[in-house]
Design an enzyme around this catalytic site. Structure first.
Site, PDB file in Angstrom:
ATOM      1  N   HIS A 114      -3.864   6.186   3.376  1.00 16.43           N
ATOM      2  CA  HIS A 114      -4.532   5.003   2.814  1.00 16.43           C
ATOM      3  C   HIS A 114      -3.978   3.700   3.387  1.00 16.43           C
ATOM      4  CE1 HIS A 114      -5.602   2.081  -0.367  1.00 16.43           C
ATOM      5  NE2 HIS A 114      -6.596   2.895  -0.689  1.00 16.43           N
ATOM      6  N   SER A 131     -10.885  -0.350  -1.711  1.00 14.75           N
ATOM      7  CA  SER A 131      -9.700  -0.405  -0.842  1.00 14.75           C
ATOM      8  C   SER A 131     -10.074  -0.713   0.588  1.00 14.75           C
ATOM      9  CB  SER A 131      -8.984   0.952  -0.846  1.00 14.75           C
ATOM     10  OG  SER A 131      -8.134   1.074  -1.938  1.00 14.75           O
ATOM     11  N   ASP A 171       0.843  -1.191   0.000  1.00 19.50           N
ATOM     12  CA  ASP A 171       0.000   0.000   0.000  1.00 19.50           C
ATOM     13  C   ASP A 171       0.884   1.249   0.000  1.00 19.50           C
ATOM     14  OD1 ASP A 171      -2.239   1.878   0.762  1.00 19.50           O
ATOM     15  OD2 ASP A 171      -3.304  -0.012   1.017  1.00 19.50           O
TER      16      ASP A 171
END
Lengths: 87, 621
Positions: B87, B409, B32
């Site tokens: 994220h 996600s 990620d």
């Protein structure tokens, strides 16, 4: 003329790591690059080695170099490096 | 996350059966945008040293320290493994973050935030930065994660469409992960609701769509006439209920723009003196970029995704088209229109789970007889850990440790957490056994909408059920050899497959290696031309992982637009020992398929306790 061609990063995928004990992936990748580019030093060409879990490398190549790599024994695919996105 | 695990039935503490020793020995690799090592979600309080099998390193760069929870870090972006996007911190904490009490986004969504397997370890592989994720970096991340000894990989990264397997870095990396006994869970993509947009399409990947949970966020707009419109946003700004004058963009057009463009709040189209101090109303989301620059104190806009609440840098609410039109009517019929935008409220979503409009849909454009996405999980309005360095929204100056995000996600690490949870009960299970357990125990999704957006092409086998997945009864097993045979059926040559697998491969001409006969937990057939009458068959084998002596009877239930006749031979499977395998054949006949929408049914093998459910999907086009 080769030098004047635009280079871009391509991923050269070479499948699983061969199980034979004398195989050294980094040496193989460098020899492929030297053979394709005709350059003894491939610094600035090699972007990444894949050598721990599977076989391959990423390198800056011209279109004609890409075509020659794709024809080599042991190469599964050669494809341009693209950006993916977080989702 | 503060509510999604409860929604799925994986309750906190002793309410859930856990195997803490094995959970603590489970390592989740997160590919990620990096991670925030100081987050409480990754504190190592109570953790012992990393499992002995761990062969990774902590190579996160300057001012980056691992611990006994965050046991590994690597960087492929030349910027260190620290997450500056937020994220990667969010996805890692969703899968395996610690339980952290009293967490919220400025009071919104308050609760105990936690991952699916809080006792598991995390290894962060940073392959993405603000400009995206290079395929070359992703391959390096897989190369290392597999060798480092992770047990599972979660990757919430993709493109707008699928690539052929040999030119898809994620398909390549995940293939070698599978060959090494590691299941990879991937996001389906955020290019929905259009069809054929799912980007993770290989059968050795567990591909996840995104759905709502029973907790939603709404932001009400109270008009001067007393009427209340219910919009979507995550609005933490408290305007104390005070009403302010509102101005529609087209009434504030600058001299260089047409009124239509001003209505959309195109850049340079608004006259600041007419907007300053007012709530700006825009017929598009473009106002989000210009509202503050022209002095607006808040924004009401017509939302392209009215089913999802996003964070904005100023008080804002997104209205669905009908409510937006109602607002415009009010403005145009009132001399001094005014409104108040309230702080976001939590609501109970009675209709959940619904697939998010953004979630990518099938069919699979590469392996047309493999259903993708495989499964759906919570991915709408998920509160989880965030990086204080991350930008909450464009132009937002606030910095937080926990935030609300939506996307596939967010759903992907939920399923990674479930996969890890299942693996704690069956540490020796192969990736395909875990995938099968998750898919065949999924909740049926109530597809109430219309069009492809509400078919199996949206949600796959259904909604993930963590508790049921830990006791599936039977599983569909696959190994590397099966996937190689599948690739033979996809017309890859023996020579290429020998290089990929480093094994002798001889692709036969046998029809039995049709991709349709891959021992996959779903059954899908694309008919190349519309048939008035058709017959398709699927060969499958089930492995008994439940009680040693058990008898399963088959049952077929109708799916959506079901005009399929399904025959199962044999219709009863008797097992006498654990790990025993039994094969069967499914024959599907029908006629006059819809040219645009898939037809479906469900095969359920039941012993009275376990219900092993597989979607059967036939489509054309």
């Amino acid at each position: 003329t080769e030098d004047s061609q635009e280079k871009q990063v391509y991923i050269v995928y070479m499948g699983s790591l061969p199980s034979r004990v004398d195989y050294t992936p980094m040496s193989h990748h460098m020899s492929i690059l030297q053979e394709i580019t005709g350059e003894s030093s491939i610094e600035g060409r090699l972007v990444r080695n894949y050598k721990r879990s599977f076989n391959g490398f990423a390198a800056r190549l011209t279109e004609s170099e890409r075509e020659r790599v794709a024809e080599m024994d042991g190469v599964v695919s050669v494809f341009p490096n693209k950006k993916l996105q977080l989702q | 996350t503060t509510s999604s695990w409860d929604f799925m039935g994986l309750k906190e503490g002793k309410k859930t059966n856990r195997n803490p020793t094995v959970e603590s020995d489970t390592i989740i690799g997160v590919i990620d945008s990096g991670i925030t090592p100081e987050s409480q979600s990754f504190s190592d309080k109570g953790f012992g040293p990393p499992p002995e099998k761990w062969k990774g390193v902590c190579s996160g760069g300057e001012n980056f320290t691992c611990n006994n929870k965050l046991i590994g870090a690597r960087d492929y972006t030349n910027s260190g493994t620290r997450d500056t996007e937020g994220h990667g911190t969010h996805t890692a904490s969703t899968a395996a973050g610690n339980a952290v009490a009293d967490t919220s986004f400025f009071g919104i969504g308050n609760g105990t935030v936690r991952g699916g397997v809080p006792a598991s370890r995390i290894a962060a592989y940073k392959a993405c930065n603000a400009t995206g994720c290079g395929m070359e970096a992703l391959l390096s991340a897989f190369d290392d994660a597999i060798a480092d000894g992770v047990d599972l990989i979660t990757i919430s990264i993709g493109g707008e469409s699928a690539h052929s397997f040999e030119t898809d870095s994620i398909a390549i990396g995940t293939f070698h992960a599978m060959a090494n006994g590691i299941l990879t869970v991937s996001s389906a993509g955020n290019s929905g609701p259009e069809d054929s947009t799912v980007c993770a399409v290989a059968p050795w990947i567990l591909t996840v769509a995104a759905t709502t949970t029973n907790r939603g966020f709404v932001t009400k707009v109270v008009l001067g006439n007393g009427k209340t419109l219910v919009g979507k946003s995550v609005n933490a700004f408290d305007m104390k209920g005070q009403k302010y004058p509102i101005v529609y963009g087209k009434s504030a057009a600058s001299s260089v723009c047409e009124a239509e463009n001003a209505a959309l709040c195109e850049p340079e189209c608004l006259e600041a003196s007419l907007v300053k101090g007012k709530i700006l109303v825009c017929a598009s989301t473009k106002g989000l970029k210009v509202a503050e620059s022209v002095g607006a104190i808040a924004l009401i806009f017509k939302s392209l995704k009215p089913d999802v609440a996003f964070i904005h840098p100023l008080p804002a609410s997104g209205l669905p088209e009908k409510d937006f039109d109602s607002l415009v009517s009010y403005i145009e019929s009132t001399e001094s229109p005014s409104a108040a935008i309230l702080k976001t409220e939590e609501i109970f979503n009675r209709t959940s789970p619904l697939v998010g409009s953004f979630s990518s849909r099938g069919p699979n454009t590469i392996a047309v007889d493999i259903l993708k996405p495989d499964i759906t999980a919570p991915g709408v309005e998920i509160l989880a850990a965030f990086s204080p360095d991350g930008e909450l929204s464009q132009g937002d100056t606030r910095h937080v440790k926990y935030s609300v995000l939506s996307g596939t996600s967010m759903s992907c690490p939920h399923v990674a957490g479930v996969a890890a949870y299942v693996k704690t009960f069956y540490p020796k299970w192969s990736p395909s056994m875990i995938q099968s357990a998750i898919m065949t125990t999924a909740w049926p999704v109530n597809a109430t909408g219309t069009g492809i957006a509400s078919t199996e092409f949206a949600f796959g086998a259904g909604h993930v059920d963590p508790i049921a997945a830990s006791n599936p009864g039977l599983v569909y097993e696959l190994d590397k050899t099966d996937h190689i045979a599948f690739l033979c059926g996809m017309n890859y040559t023996s020579k290429i497959l020998r290089i990929i697998s480093d094994e002798t491969v001889t692709c036969s001409e046998d029809k039995e290696i049709s991709p349709r006969n891959l021992n996959y937990p779903s059954m899908t057939a694309r008919l190349s031309v519309p048939h008035s009458n058709f017959t398709v068959t699927f060969n499958r084998t089930l492995t008994n992982v439940g009680p040693s002596s058990s008898t399963y009877k088959s049952k077929v239930v109708a799916g959506h637009r079901s005009n399929l006749n399904v025959n199962v031979t044999p219709s009863v499977l008797s097992f006498k020992e654990v790990n025993e395998k039994q094969s069967f054949r499914v024959t599907v006949t029908g006629s006059d398929l819809d040219s645009k929408l898939p037809s479906s049914a469900y095969l359920i093998w039941s012993d009275g306790t376990h219900n092993v459910r597989s979607p059967i999907v036939v489509y054309t086009g």
